[in-house]
Design an enzyme around this catalytic site. Structure first.
Site, PDB file in Angstrom:
ATOM      1  N   ILE A  40       8.997 120.083 124.237  1.00  0.00           N
ATOM      2  CA  ILE A  40       7.858 120.976 124.456  1.00  0.00           C
ATOM      3  C   ILE A  40       7.313 120.856 125.884  1.00  0.00           C
ATOM      4  O   ILE A  40       6.623 121.762 126.362  1.00  0.00           O
ATOM      5  CB  ILE A  40       6.747 120.675 123.409  1.00  0.00           C
ATOM      6  CG1 ILE A  40       5.859 121.888 123.194  1.00  0.00           C
ATOM      7  CG2 ILE A  40       5.947 119.446 123.767  1.00  0.00           C
ATOM      8  CD1 ILE A  40       4.976 121.783 121.955  1.00  0.00           C
ATOM      9  N   ASN A  97      13.819 106.210 124.844  1.00  0.00           N
ATOM     10  CA  ASN A  97      12.752 105.251 125.110  1.00  0.00           C
ATOM     11  C   ASN A  97      12.507 104.432 123.858  1.00  0.00           C
ATOM     12  O   ASN A  97      12.413 104.983 122.749  1.00  0.00           O
ATOM     13  CB  ASN A  97      11.474 105.986 125.513  1.00  0.00           C
ATOM     14  CG  ASN A  97      11.625 106.695 126.840  1.00  0.00           C
ATOM     15  OD1 ASN A  97      12.216 106.159 127.774  1.00  0.00           O
ATOM     16  ND2 ASN A  97      11.112 107.909 126.939  1.00  0.00           N
ATOM     17  N   VAL A 106       6.639 108.840 120.656  1.00  0.00           N
ATOM     18  CA  VAL A 106       6.774 109.379 119.292  1.00  0.00           C
ATOM     19  C   VAL A 106       7.586 108.376 118.463  1.00  0.00           C
ATOM     20  O   VAL A 106       8.726 108.038 118.832  1.00  0.00           O
ATOM     21  CB  VAL A 106       7.470 110.758 119.296  1.00  0.00           C
ATOM     22  CG1 VAL A 106       7.657 111.262 117.862  1.00  0.00           C
ATOM     23  CG2 VAL A 106       6.650 111.762 120.111  1.00  0.00           C
ATOM     24  N   HIS A 110      14.539 109.273 118.973  1.00  0.00           N
ATOM     25  CA  HIS A 110      14.987 110.527 119.595  1.00  0.00           C
ATOM     26  C   HIS A 110      15.774 110.210 120.844  1.00  0.00           C
ATOM     27  O   HIS A 110      15.482 109.252 121.561  1.00  0.00           O
ATOM     28  CB  HIS A 110      13.818 111.457 119.913  1.00  0.00           C
ATOM     29  CG  HIS A 110      12.658 110.807 120.605  1.00  0.00           C
ATOM     30  ND1 HIS A 110      11.767 109.983 119.946  1.00  0.00           N
ATOM     31  CD2 HIS A 110      12.247 110.850 121.891  1.00  0.00           C
ATOM     32  CE1 HIS A 110      10.859 109.557 120.795  1.00  0.00           C
ATOM     33  NE2 HIS A 110      11.126 110.056 121.996  1.00  0.00           N
TER      34      HIS A 110
END
Ligand code: AMP
Length: 126
Positions: A40, A97, A106, A110
């Site tokens: 995003i 990360n 988050v 990912h």
């Protein structure tokens, strides 16, 4: 606030909500093991994220607890996503990360894919 990779999985995290279809994403690819979508807040001309469907906080959690099929599925999805975005030939970078020093924000594993320009060498020397 960076994630503590030892924390239990939080099912209210934003990527869990995307997986449940509660909030939208700009989807690139999905299969039984993974979902890929555009970040995003892109940090490069192409910036995609690939996430496993399973509830894993980080790569640390994933590599201990995920099945071989889930692990293979995630990495295969990364390669497929790069191909779909036409990143493979010019080249691209992946990054995940992990925890505090990794500045993970988050708490669902990912893999970032960055591309679309010359990315330079590794990390800034700060
Ligand atoms: P990290 O710092 O590795 O945890 O990166 C989290 C990434 O998730 C950042 O690049 C954010 O821009 C991205 N992000 C956060 N919320 C969303 C969302 N709703 N859709 C797509 N990407 C998101």
């Amino acid at each position: 606030m960076p994630v503590n990779t030892r924390d239990p999985y939080d099912p209210t995290n934003i990527f869990a909500r995307i997986l449940r279809g509660e909030i939208p994403c700009r989807e690139i690819y999905q299969d039984a093991h993974a979902l890929a979508f555009h970040d995003i807040n892109p940090q490069a001309p192409v910036h995609a994220l690939v996430i496993p469907r399973g509830a894993y906080v980080s790569l640390a959690d994933f590599t201990v607890h995920a099945s071989d099929a889930e692990i293979a599925g995630l990495w295969r999805a990364v390669g497929i996503t790069a191909d779909l975005l036409a990143l493979t030939d010019p080249g691209y970078r992946i990054l995940s990360n992990i925890g505090g020093h990794g500045h993970q924000e988050v708490p669902h594993l990912h893999v970032h894919l960055f591309g679309g320009r010359q990315l330079g060498a590794m990390l800034p020397r700060t």
